[in-house]
Design a protein around this motif. Structure first.
Motif, PDB file in Angstrom:
ATOM      1  N   ASN A  30      33.204  49.651  32.037  1.00 21.13           N
ATOM      2  CA  ASN A  30      32.749  49.655  30.643  1.00 21.13           C
ATOM      3  C   ASN A  30      33.210  48.403  29.900  1.00 21.13           C
ATOM      4  N   GLN A  33      30.946  45.552  30.965  1.00 21.68           N
ATOM      5  CA  GLN A  33      29.644  45.622  30.293  1.00 21.68           C
ATOM      6  C   GLN A  33      29.774  45.204  28.833  1.00 21.68           C
ATOM      7  N   SER A  58      20.746  42.146  32.704  1.00 24.47           N
ATOM      8  CA  SER A  58      21.448  43.036  33.619  1.00 24.47           C
ATOM      9  C   SER A  58      22.618  42.280  34.230  1.00 24.47           C
ATOM     10  N   LEU A  59      23.620  43.021  34.602  1.00 25.09           N
ATOM     11  CA  LEU A  59      24.745  42.437  35.316  1.00 25.09           C
ATOM     12  C   LEU A  59      24.348  42.428  36.786  1.00 25.09           C
ATOM     13  N   TRP A  62      28.776  41.374  40.712  1.00 31.51           N
ATOM     14  CA  TRP A  62      30.122  41.746  40.304  1.00 31.51           C
ATOM     15  C   TRP A  62      31.112  41.163  41.303  1.00 31.51           C
TER      16      TRP A  62
END
Length: 98
Positions: A30, A33, A58-59, A62
């Motif tokens: 979280n 984001q 969008s991510l 990672w």
């Protein structure tokens, strides 16, 4: 200072921990984001821009490595580095150090 690196400080709250008072993995996600959206707002391509232009972000990738989980009450510095902007008229197209 790199204009595509954004940092923000968070404090681990009670509702974000497990029974051992460690931050939950979802808490950390979280934060990631949140910092991504915060960075988008800082560079002028935040929610209003996206909605007006019928776009979304969008991510995509990672890179998460957790050596020690932060604990309740701990301050945590989170940073993000925008490496690529696709379909935006926003220079540069790529950032070389990513």
């Amino acid at each position: 200072m790199n204009p595509f690196v954004t940092e923000r400080e968070y404090i681990i709250h009670y509702y974000e921990i497990d029974y051992q008072q460690r931050a939950l993995p979802t808490t950390l996600i979280n934060y990631f984001q949140d910092i991504a959206l915060f960075q988008s707002e800082q560079v002028g391509i935040g929610l209003d821009f996206l909605q007006k232009n019928h776009l979304a972000w969008s991510l995509y990738q990672w890179d998460i490595s957790i050596k020690n989980y932060p604990v309740f009450g701990q301050k945590l510095k989170v940073s993000t580095n925008a490496c690529y902007f696709e379909k935006f008229n926003f220079p540069p197209k790529e950032v070389s150090h990513c």
